[in-house]
Scaffold this motif. Structure first.
Motif, mmCIF file in Angstrom:
data_model
loop_
_atom_site.group_PDB
_atom_site.id
_atom_site.type_symbol
_atom_site.label_atom_id
_atom_site.label_comp_id
_atom_site.label_asym_id
_atom_site.label_seq_id
_atom_site.Cartn_x
_atom_site.Cartn_y
_atom_site.Cartn_z
ATOM 1 N N ASP A 194 -0.818 -7.877 -5.663
ATOM 2 C CA ASP A 194 -0.199 -9.031 -6.313
ATOM 3 C C ASP A 194 -0.117 -8.770 -7.823
ATOM 4 O O ASP A 194 -1.099 -8.337 -8.442
ATOM 5 C CB ASP A 194 -1.039 -10.293 -6.082
ATOM 6 N N GLY A 195 1.047 -9.032 -8.396
ATOM 7 C CA GLY A 195 1.224 -8.874 -9.832
ATOM 8 C C GLY A 195 1.484 -7.448 -10.278
ATOM 9 O O GLY A 195 1.690 -7.203 -11.473
ATOM 10 N N ARG A 196 1.505 -6.513 -9.337
ATOM 11 C CA ARG A 196 1.734 -5.111 -9.701
ATOM 12 C C ARG A 196 3.221 -4.763 -9.667
ATOM 13 O O ARG A 196 4.081 -5.565 -9.309
ATOM 14 C CB ARG A 196 0.956 -4.202 -8.749
ATOM 15 N N SER A 197 3.511 -3.526 -10.012
ATOM 16 C CA SER A 197 4.890 -3.046 -10.134
ATOM 17 C C SER A 197 5.663 -3.156 -8.823
ATOM 18 O O SER A 197 5.120 -2.936 -7.740
ATOM 19 C CB SER A 197 4.868 -1.577 -10.580
ATOM 20 N N ALA A 198 6.942 -3.485 -8.936
ATOM 21 C CA ALA A 198 7.819 -3.528 -7.767
ATOM 22 C C ALA A 198 9.217 -3.092 -8.176
ATOM 23 O O ALA A 198 9.563 -3.069 -9.358
ATOM 24 C CB ALA A 198 7.848 -4.922 -7.153
ATOM 25 N N GLU A 199 10.003 -2.742 -7.164
ATOM 26 C CA GLU A 199 11.370 -2.268 -7.387
ATOM 27 C C GLU A 199 12.287 -2.877 -6.336
ATOM 28 O O GLU A 199 11.870 -3.128 -5.204
ATOM 29 C CB GLU A 199 11.436 -0.734 -7.259
ATOM 30 N N ILE A 200 13.521 -3.104 -6.728
ATOM 31 C CA ILE A 200 14.568 -3.535 -5.805
ATOM 32 C C ILE A 200 15.746 -2.588 -6.014
ATOM 33 O O ILE A 200 16.145 -2.331 -7.153
ATOM 34 C CB ILE A 200 15.013 -4.987 -6.071
ATOM 35 N N CYS A 201 16.277 -2.055 -4.917
ATOM 36 C CA CYS A 201 17.329 -1.046 -5.049
ATOM 37 C C CYS A 201 18.355 -1.209 -3.936
ATOM 38 O O CYS A 201 17.994 -1.330 -2.762
ATOM 39 C CB CYS A 201 16.694 0.345 -4.977
ATOM 40 N N GLN A 202 19.626 -1.213 -4.316
ATOM 41 C CA GLN A 202 20.692 -1.167 -3.316
ATOM 42 C C GLN A 202 20.824 0.289 -2.872
ATOM 43 O O GLN A 202 20.925 1.187 -3.716
ATOM 44 C CB GLN A 202 22.022 -1.668 -3.910
ATOM 45 N N ILE A 203 20.789 0.517 -1.575
ATOM 46 C CA ILE A 203 20.779 1.894 -1.098
ATOM 47 C C ILE A 203 22.069 2.244 -0.354
ATOM 48 O O ILE A 203 22.666 1.408 0.314
ATOM 49 C CB ILE A 203 19.556 2.176 -0.208
ATOM 50 N N ASP A 204 22.453 3.489 -0.496
ATOM 51 C CA ASP A 204 23.607 4.048 0.194
ATOM 52 C C ASP A 204 23.236 5.479 0.539
ATOM 53 O O ASP A 204 23.559 6.425 -0.175
ATOM 54 C CB ASP A 204 24.848 3.988 -0.715
ATOM 55 N N TRP A 205 22.498 5.626 1.613
ATOM 56 C CA TRP A 205 21.939 6.913 2.003
ATOM 57 C C TRP A 205 22.772 7.549 3.108
ATOM 58 O O TRP A 205 23.461 6.873 3.851
ATOM 59 C CB TRP A 205 20.511 6.730 2.516
ATOM 60 N N HIS A 206 22.640 8.854 3.229
ATOM 61 C CA HIS A 206 23.397 9.557 4.265
ATOM 62 C C HIS A 206 22.777 10.910 4.541
ATOM 63 O O HIS A 206 21.939 11.417 3.798
ATOM 64 C CB HIS A 206 24.859 9.737 3.839
#
Length: 209
Positions: A194-206
């Motif tokens: 809780d309260g630590r680093s986070a990331e949000i990323c739109q992905i387009d993998w292949h």
């Protein structure tokens, strides 16, 4: 999927990934590309993937979710990762096998680096994997094993802070976020981020290339 076909099947995944780790401030790996150690010297993380559109050969992956647990002893690029995957219980047998191949790195392509960096794949299992969005908050729930929620960090004018045009493997644009809940109870791990680093990323993998 016959073993000799692994790494040759065309696949794609488009959607969103969220991640919460034990870094006390924003994860330095995004910009340093793993050349700078995590803020605590090691990395413990959970992640969730929402697949909006996806396929692996003839297998449809659209609408499925995946949960991940990662443990990295130091610099990302030095390997020795441990990883586990939770595959949406709604997946067909074919889709389940496809997602295990993708997230273990065997399918090559965007996630192929997992096959090089993960020294111990703790396993994959079916689970109720729920990925919800409410306003700007994103939640991942994998039974009682992963309970997480991340929210973007606001910048000037209330807009999200986004690190753009990176070479980060997940995607070029990473929204800086923080965890309002980050709980893992799996494979003997008891983590609360809780309260630590986070990331949000739109992905387009292949893959496989």
């Amino acid at each position: 999927m016959p073993f000799d076909e692994l790494g040759t099947v065309p696949w794609t995944i488009k959607g969103e990934l969220i991640l919460n780790c034990n870094c006390t401030v924003f994860c330095p790996c995004v910009v340093s590309l793993g050349k700078h150690p995590p803020t605590e010297g090691h990395c413990q993380a959970w992640a969730g993937v929402r697949i909006d559109e996806g396929q692996y050969g003839d297998a449809d992956l659209s609408g499925l979710n995946v949960g991940l647990m990662l443990e990295i002893p130091g610099l990302m690029a030095r390997g020795n990762w441990k990883a586990a995957a939770y595959i949406d219980e709604r997946a067909s047998d074919e889709a389940y096998e496809a997602l295990v191949n993708i997230f273990s790195g065997k399918a090559r392509g965007t996630t192929g680096l997992f096959s090089l960096l993960v020294s111990e794949f703790l396993g994959a299992e079916r689970a109720p994997v729920v990925f919800e969005t409410e306003g700007k908050a994103r939640r991942l729930m994998v039974g009682k094993k992963i309970q997480g929620e991340v929210v973007p960090v606001e910048g000037k004018g209330g807009e999200d802070i986004v690190v753009t045009n990176t070479e980060y493997w997940m995607g070029p644009d990473i929204t800086v976020a923080t965890a309002t809940k980050g709980r893992v109870r799996a494979f003997g791990r008891v983590w609360d981020f809780d309260g630590r680093s986070a990331e949000i990323c739109q992905i387009d993998w292949h893959g496989p290339r």
